[in-house]
Write an enzyme that holds these catalytic residues in place. Structure first.
Site, short mmCIF file in Angstrom:
data_model
loop_
_atom_site.label_atom_id
_atom_site.label_comp_id
_atom_site.label_asym_id
_atom_site.label_seq_id
_atom_site.Cartn_x
_atom_site.Cartn_y
_atom_site.Cartn_z
N GLY A 272 36.31 121.89 103.20
CA GLY A 272 37.18 120.76 103.50
C GLY A 272 38.62 121.23 103.54
O GLY A 272 38.97 122.26 102.95
N GLN B 183 47.73 120.23 102.95
CA GLN B 183 47.53 121.65 102.64
C GLN B 183 48.08 122.56 103.73
O GLN B 183 48.25 123.76 103.51
CB GLN B 183 46.03 121.95 102.44
CG GLN B 183 45.44 121.26 101.22
CD GLN B 183 43.97 121.59 101.06
OE1 GLN B 183 43.13 120.95 101.64
NE2 GLN B 183 43.67 122.62 100.28
N CYS C 72 39.76 125.19 95.32
CA CYS C 72 40.67 124.55 96.27
C CYS C 72 41.38 125.64 97.06
O CYS C 72 41.88 126.60 96.48
CB CYS C 72 41.70 123.71 95.51
SG CYS C 72 42.88 122.90 96.60
N LEU C 73 41.40 125.51 98.38
CA LEU C 73 42.03 126.54 99.21
C LEU C 73 43.51 126.71 98.88
O LEU C 73 44.09 127.76 99.13
CB LEU C 73 41.87 126.19 100.70
CG LEU C 73 40.43 126.19 101.22
CD1 LEU C 73 40.38 125.73 102.67
CD2 LEU C 73 39.80 127.57 101.08
N HIS D 158 37.57 115.03 96.82
CA HIS D 158 38.54 116.11 96.61
C HIS D 158 39.64 116.05 97.67
O HIS D 158 40.84 116.11 97.35
CB HIS D 158 37.80 117.46 96.67
CG HIS D 158 38.69 118.66 96.54
ND1 HIS D 158 38.64 119.52 95.47
CD2 HIS D 158 39.64 119.17 97.38
CE1 HIS D 158 39.54 120.49 95.63
NE2 HIS D 158 40.16 120.30 96.80
N GLU D 159 39.24 115.90 98.94
CA GLU D 159 40.24 115.87 100.02
C GLU D 159 41.07 114.59 99.96
O GLU D 159 42.28 114.62 100.24
CB GLU D 159 39.55 116.01 101.39
CG GLU D 159 38.70 117.29 101.56
CD GLU D 159 39.46 118.56 101.21
OE1 GLU D 159 40.68 118.61 101.41
OE2 GLU D 159 38.82 119.51 100.72
N HIS E 132 43.93 114.96 97.74
CA HIS E 132 45.06 115.68 98.35
C HIS E 132 46.01 114.71 99.06
O HIS E 132 47.23 114.93 99.08
CB HIS E 132 44.56 116.70 99.38
CG HIS E 132 44.20 118.03 98.78
ND1 HIS E 132 45.09 118.81 98.08
CD2 HIS E 132 43.05 118.73 98.81
CE1 HIS E 132 44.50 119.92 97.68
NE2 HIS E 132 43.24 119.90 98.11
ZN ZN Z 1 41.81 121.25 97.67
#
Ligand code: ZN
Length: 159
Positions: A34, A39, A80-81, A122-123, A126
């Site tokens: 995701g 991000q 998380c990226l 999760h997204e 963000h």
């Molecule tokens: Zn993340």
């Protein structure tokens, strides 16, 4: 940017479609399951997800709203990226419903449980400036102290 409240996308035009397409590509390259617009530095309520890696499962969610959480509350270790090397056990409801616009601006509703429901949550976090490090237990904090300190130095993150 990661701490800001993202703003609704006023209309799904060619620019938005291009950003969504780019985000899907970046997600696959990472690789990740995701990716949310904040991000990549955009304060938009938009994220992409794919729980399998199969391009047929690519999905775009614009102006998403989550509702109808379904139990049980489950712990699962998330990465998380935007937070390399940090993994946090996060407790979330097992299932949830999402309403959003797709890449063509068409509204849709979907329900999921398991990994996809977790990715959505999760997204979605963000889009509201929330990160997995906000959900750490005391033990997780101790285990990740050095990595978080490193991130604060690298990116000038507050708190
Ligand atoms: Zn993340």
């Amino acid at each position: 940017m990661l701490r800001r409240q993202a703003l609704g996308v006023p209309q799904v035009d060619a620019e938005v479609r291009q950003v969504a397409t780019d985000m899907l590509r970046l997600m696959h390259e990472a690789p990740g399951v995701g990716l949310a617009a904040p991000q990549i530095g955009l304060p938009w309520r938009l994220f992409v997800a794919n729980p399998t890696g199969d391009p047929a499962d690519d999905r775009v969610y614009i102006n998403p709203v989550l509702s109808k959480p379904v139990g049980p509350q489950q712990p699962y270790e998330e990465g998380c990226l935007s937070l390399p090397d940090i993994r946090v056990e996060v407790i979330r409801p097992f299932g949830i419903t999402i309403n959003a616009l797709d890449i063509n601006g068409q509204p849709f509703e979907a329900a999921a449980d398991g990994l996809l429901a977790r990715i959505w949550q999760h997204e979605f976090d963000h889009l509201n400036g929330r990160l997995i490090i906000d959900k750490m237990s005391r033990l997780d904090r101790v285990m990740n102290t050095k990595k978080i300190k490193g991130l604060e130095l690298d990116y000038g993150m507050q708190g």
